[in-house]
Design an enzyme around this catalytic site. Structure first.
Site, mmCIF file in Angstrom:
data_model
loop_
_atom_site.group_PDB
_atom_site.id
_atom_site.type_symbol
_atom_site.label_atom_id
_atom_site.label_comp_id
_atom_site.label_asym_id
_atom_site.label_seq_id
_atom_site.Cartn_x
_atom_site.Cartn_y
_atom_site.Cartn_z
ATOM 1 N N ASP A 257 -4.844 -44.432 28.731
ATOM 2 C CA ASP A 257 -5.016 -45.804 27.913
ATOM 3 C C ASP A 257 -4.551 -45.300 26.346
ATOM 4 O OD1 ASP A 257 -5.827 -48.254 26.628
ATOM 5 O OD2 ASP A 257 -6.588 -48.540 28.363
ATOM 6 N N GLY A 283 -2.140 -42.226 25.380
ATOM 7 C CA GLY A 283 -0.756 -42.298 25.285
ATOM 8 C C GLY A 283 -0.524 -43.669 25.444
ATOM 9 N N ASP A 284 1.014 -44.043 25.121
ATOM 10 C CA ASP A 284 1.597 -45.395 25.206
ATOM 11 C C ASP A 284 2.177 -45.323 26.418
ATOM 12 O OD1 ASP A 284 2.941 -47.419 25.278
ATOM 13 O OD2 ASP A 284 3.967 -47.303 22.993
ATOM 14 N N PHE A 285 1.914 -46.234 27.463
ATOM 15 C CA PHE A 285 2.522 -46.246 28.814
ATOM 16 C C PHE A 285 3.872 -46.635 28.990
ATOM 17 C CE2 PHE A 285 -0.738 -50.047 29.855
ATOM 18 C CZ PHE A 285 0.147 -50.886 29.127
ATOM 19 N N HIS A 303 -0.217 -58.824 33.530
ATOM 20 C CA HIS A 303 -0.243 -60.281 32.934
ATOM 21 C C HIS A 303 -0.137 -60.091 31.628
ATOM 22 C CE1 HIS A 303 -5.140 -60.911 32.809
ATOM 23 N NE2 HIS A 303 -4.603 -59.738 32.262
HETATM 24 C C1 LIG Z 1 -6.198 -56.441 29.424
HETATM 25 S S1 LIG Z 1 -6.759 -54.810 29.370
HETATM 26 C C2 LIG Z 1 -7.181 -54.534 31.039
HETATM 27 C C3 LIG Z 1 -8.259 -53.164 31.188
HETATM 28 C C4 LIG Z 1 -8.492 -52.886 32.325
HETATM 29 N N1 LIG Z 1 -7.533 -52.160 33.194
HETATM 30 C C5 LIG Z 1 -9.295 -53.974 33.130
HETATM 31 O O1 LIG Z 1 -9.094 -54.229 34.558
HETATM 32 O O2 LIG Z 1 -10.312 -54.439 32.797
HETATM 33 C C6 LIG Z 1 -5.420 -54.064 29.120
HETATM 34 C C7 LIG Z 1 -5.476 -52.351 28.882
HETATM 35 O O3 LIG Z 1 -4.302 -51.887 28.529
HETATM 36 C C8 LIG Z 1 -4.445 -51.106 27.609
HETATM 37 N N2 LIG Z 1 -3.070 -50.990 26.913
HETATM 38 C C9 LIG Z 1 -2.363 -51.754 26.084
HETATM 39 N N3 LIG Z 1 -1.334 -51.476 25.570
HETATM 40 C C10 LIG Z 1 -1.127 -50.237 26.035
HETATM 41 C C11 LIG Z 1 -0.163 -49.079 25.877
HETATM 42 N N4 LIG Z 1 1.007 -49.444 25.357
HETATM 43 N N5 LIG Z 1 -0.331 -47.814 26.460
HETATM 44 C C12 LIG Z 1 -1.315 -47.709 27.107
HETATM 45 N N6 LIG Z 1 -2.550 -48.439 27.332
HETATM 46 C C13 LIG Z 1 -2.032 -49.834 26.827
HETATM 47 C C14 LIG Z 1 -5.374 -51.666 26.790
HETATM 48 O O4 LIG Z 1 -5.909 -50.700 25.818
HETATM 49 C C15 LIG Z 1 -6.236 -52.070 27.658
HETATM 50 O O5 LIG Z 1 -7.391 -51.361 27.990
#
Ligand SMILES: C[S@@+](CC[C@H](N)C(=O)[O-])C[C@H]1O[C@@H](n2cnc3c(N)ncnc32)[C@H](O)[C@@H]1O
Length: 396
Positions: A257, A283-285, A303
């Site tokens: 994350d 990291g940034d995915f 989503h």
């Molecule tokens: C809607 S939340 C879902 C969290 C978790 N997977 C769940 O099911 O409850 C989206 C997650 O994606 C992470 N996220 C968003 N952009 C990201 C990025 N560019 N790189 C890594 N993680 C990211 C957010 O920090 C967040 O924890």
């Protein structure tokens, strides 16, 4: 505190058989609703009509089969329950009661409330399963104590109240197509909104409240005995992998994350006593390769994004997996006919409210993205509340 009932109950307190009986009596007396219902009007004078003559456009007669208001009444009053619960959280009812049971009068004084509404307010919370009443003392239920007591890390009162306020602007979102929060567009939409550890804590508590309903079924829906390692991509503060570890202690687990999430991840994993068993990959995915693992999970992640970004994430997951590795995608997926999954369709509108391009999608669409990326053996099963787990394997 004495409960005085000098007037008949409001319409919301009438049971459905009461309402049906009242409607029959009202019709025979020329009234449109239950006795003494302030919303009742004489049947001959409709409350609202756009007819220039002042009468109804479509006249009704006693021969017309009456349309039951019940489904609309249920929908139209559903917010009573939500407002009572969230207002109780806002006033601190559950936080005060976390210190021990109190009588209505003790609670009223602590919260500085007027005597008039308190008995109905507290007993409504009992009826809704948010409080217990033993004799004349009220206490939290396990549900309200866990999620609505501000002293707990699992508190989601602020998260739910923010969503409640945001949904008042649904018409604006529908007119403009714009989300009704402060998120920026594009990959930085999370980092722009969550600038502090406190903001991440509030957000990830909200995520846990949702993913807490899918972790245990994911732990059962698949044979994890042959899996060695799992990484939850966009896994927030690790709550979903914690559910997997609880059921399958042999797993090596990780979360990938954004760097800003790490402090709340450490906090949560420490509280659960598994800080040494789950690795955080910061990291940034969209730019950093996903960690290698036997299983990668994208739960409530696709989503959030536009089609191109979803496809990129699925493809990046494919690249990170070794042959034989599995990708699991979890979201509230919409049925193909787009009418049988109200929960997913409403969640999709929530994505309109909170993201620039996010929306729910069908399992068929997700299957296409996985197939295009190279996955095979794709299966989909319903999971938790409104969710679907769709998974595919990177072929050998
Ligand atoms: C809607 S939340 C879902 C969290 C978790 N997977 C769940 O099911 O409850 C989206 C997650 O994606 C992470 N996220 C968003 N952009 C990201 C990025 N560019 N790189 C890594 N993680 C990211 C957010 O920090 C967040 O924890």
């Amino acid at each position: 505190m004495e409960r005085i009932r000098s007037s008949p109950p409001s319409v919301a307190a009438w049971s459905l058989p009461d309402l049906a009986r009242a409607a029959i009596e009202a019709r025979s007396k020329g009234r449109a609703g239950p006795p003494d219902d302030p919303h009742s009007r004489p049947a001959a004078q409709p409350a609202c009509s756009n007819s220039s003559s002042g009468g109804p456009d479509v006249p009704e007669s006693l021969d017309t089969q009456p349309v039951s208001a019940e489904p609309l009444w249920r929908l139209g009053t559903a917010y009573f329950s939500r407002k009572v619960t969230l207002t109780a959280a806002e006033l601190g009812v559950f936080t005060v009661l976390a210190d021990g049971p109190l009588t209505a009068e003790q609670l009223r004084i602590r919260l500085e409330l007027h005597p008039r509404g308190v008995p109905d307010f507290l007993d409504a919370l009992v009826a809704l399963g948010m409080l217990e009443r033993d004799g004349d003392r009220y206490r939290n239920t396990p549900l309200s104590d866990h999620f609505l007591n501000e002293k707990r890390p699992s508190y989601v009162g602020a998260f739910l109240s923010a969503a409640d306020a945001r949904w008042d602007r649904l018409a604006d979102a529908l007119r403009t197509g714009e989300p009704q929060n402060r998120w920026g567009a594009g990959p930085q939409m999370f980092t722009e909104q969550y600038r502090t550890t406190a903001a991440w804590r509030n957000f990830t508590a909200g995520m846990d409240y949702l993913n807490g309903m899918i972790g245990p079924p994911v732990a059962e829906a698949f044979d994890w005995t042959s899996v060695d390692s799992v990484v939850d991509v966009g896994g927030a503060r690790g709550n979903l992998v914690a559910a997997l570890l609880r059921r399958h202690p042999h797993l090596k687990a990780g979360v990938f994350d954004l760097p800003g999430v790490e402090p709340v991840f450490i906090e949560h994993m420490t509280q659960l006593g598994i800080a040494d068993r789950v690795t955080f990959h910061a990291g940034d995915f969209f730019t950093v390769p996903m960690p290698a693992a036997d299983v990668l999970i994208l739960s409530h992640v696709l989503h959030d994004w536009a089609l191109q970004e979803r496809q990129a994430l699925v493809s990046r997951a494919f690249d990170a997996l070794a042959p034989g590795g599995r990708l699991m995608v979890i979201d509230p997926m919409i049925d193909d006919d787009r009418r049988g999954t109200a929960g997913a369709l409403l969640t999709s509108l929530n994505m309109l409210m909170v993201t620039p391009h996010g929306a729910e999608y069908t399992a068929a669409e997700a299957r296409d993205w996985l197939t295009e990326a190279g996955f095979t053996g794709i299966t989909a099963v319903p999971i938790g509340v409104h969710n679907t787990l769709l998974s595919g394997v990177r072929p050998a």
